[in-house]
Design an enzyme around this catalytic site. Sequence first.
Site, short mmCIF file in Angstrom:
data_model
loop_
_atom_site.label_atom_id
_atom_site.label_comp_id
_atom_site.label_asym_id
_atom_site.label_seq_id
_atom_site.Cartn_x
_atom_site.Cartn_y
_atom_site.Cartn_z
N PRO A 2 -4.38 -1.23 -5.15
CA PRO A 2 -4.28 -2.46 -4.36
C PRO A 2 -3.22 -2.34 -3.28
O PRO A 2 -2.17 -1.74 -3.50
CB PRO A 2 -3.89 -3.51 -5.41
N GLU A 3 -3.52 -2.89 -2.12
CA GLU A 3 -2.54 -2.86 -1.03
C GLU A 3 -1.79 -4.18 -0.98
O GLU A 3 -2.04 -5.09 -1.76
CB GLU A 3 -3.26 -2.56 0.28
N HIS A 104 -7.23 -3.64 -23.60
CA HIS A 104 -6.41 -3.31 -22.43
C HIS A 104 -5.46 -4.45 -22.05
O HIS A 104 -4.83 -4.39 -21.01
CB HIS A 104 -7.30 -2.96 -21.24
N ARG A 127 -6.40 1.60 -16.99
CA ARG A 127 -5.94 2.96 -16.69
C ARG A 127 -4.45 3.15 -16.93
O ARG A 127 -3.95 4.26 -16.89
CB ARG A 127 -6.30 3.32 -15.24
N ARG A 170 10.01 11.54 16.59
CA ARG A 170 9.12 11.99 15.52
C ARG A 170 7.81 12.50 16.10
O ARG A 170 7.07 11.77 16.77
CB ARG A 170 8.86 10.87 14.51
#
Length: 297
Positions: A2-3, A104, A127, A170
């Site tokens: 997830p972001e 879970h 997971r 950079r």
Amino acid sequence: MPELPEVETVRRGLLPVMEGAVFQRVTANRPDLRFPLPERLAERLEGTRIEALSRRAKYLLAETSAGLVLAMHLGMSGSFRIEADGASDVPGEFLYPRSENRLHDHVRFDLHHPDRPGASVVFNDPRRFGYMTLIERAALADHPHFRALGIEPTGNALSGASLAPRFAGRAAPLKAVLLDQSVIAGLGNIYVCEALWRARLSPRRSAGTLVAKAGGPTRRLDELASHIRETIADAIQAGGSTLRDHRQVDGDLGYFQHSFAVYGREDEPCLRPSCRGVVKRIVQSGRSTFFCPLCQR
């Protein structure tokens, strides 16, 4: 994984249940997730009040009256389920089913609120890549998980002026620098691709080219910062992208995925009006990058 918009959506869904509530009972069904759970987790949390539920990068932060912060990370498949009023079903329809296997359910918080009926929040993670830790509030900024984090992409702190010293000199590709969590905290692969498309910038362009010789931001760097903020704001408003296992905590699907301009659209026409380009996929640092080679320079 997830972001940031997904994590912020979860925070907003949990806020009415958790903020202001007291940890009445804490149950850990196993000693570890990705890492060992904090020692005496239940003893240290039970009886304390959640004064605020905030977010830093992709971490949820429950600040308690005991001066401790419960930092929680969803990992790849972690989700929270709210149980209230005798029901545990989460409203909403799902494109993919949420994990319903109670095997879970790893951590359970039974909460008491002085002004509302009690509720429970359950962390489910098939997971087990998620994790939780307890940190003294005064030591939060210096904690290993947080001390190197960069600017949050959701407020006015993110600007061309704040990015210029981080980009100066950079030669690394723009995509790689934007994914560097010490530059911008919580910005992930999907939304970097989308923001770069909005800004008409190539992901392969050297980051330093967006800094003026005097060290200040160029116009294009100012625009990039603005587009990053807008992309994240739009995704939060839409509930995130809802990829793979992640779902909003209130059960509603996130629909930002249906408005992706480039992500996942390899070989499809660019959606920018008057552009005749075709979305291309390349791999940078092991991650898929989607962009239009015609209008992104």
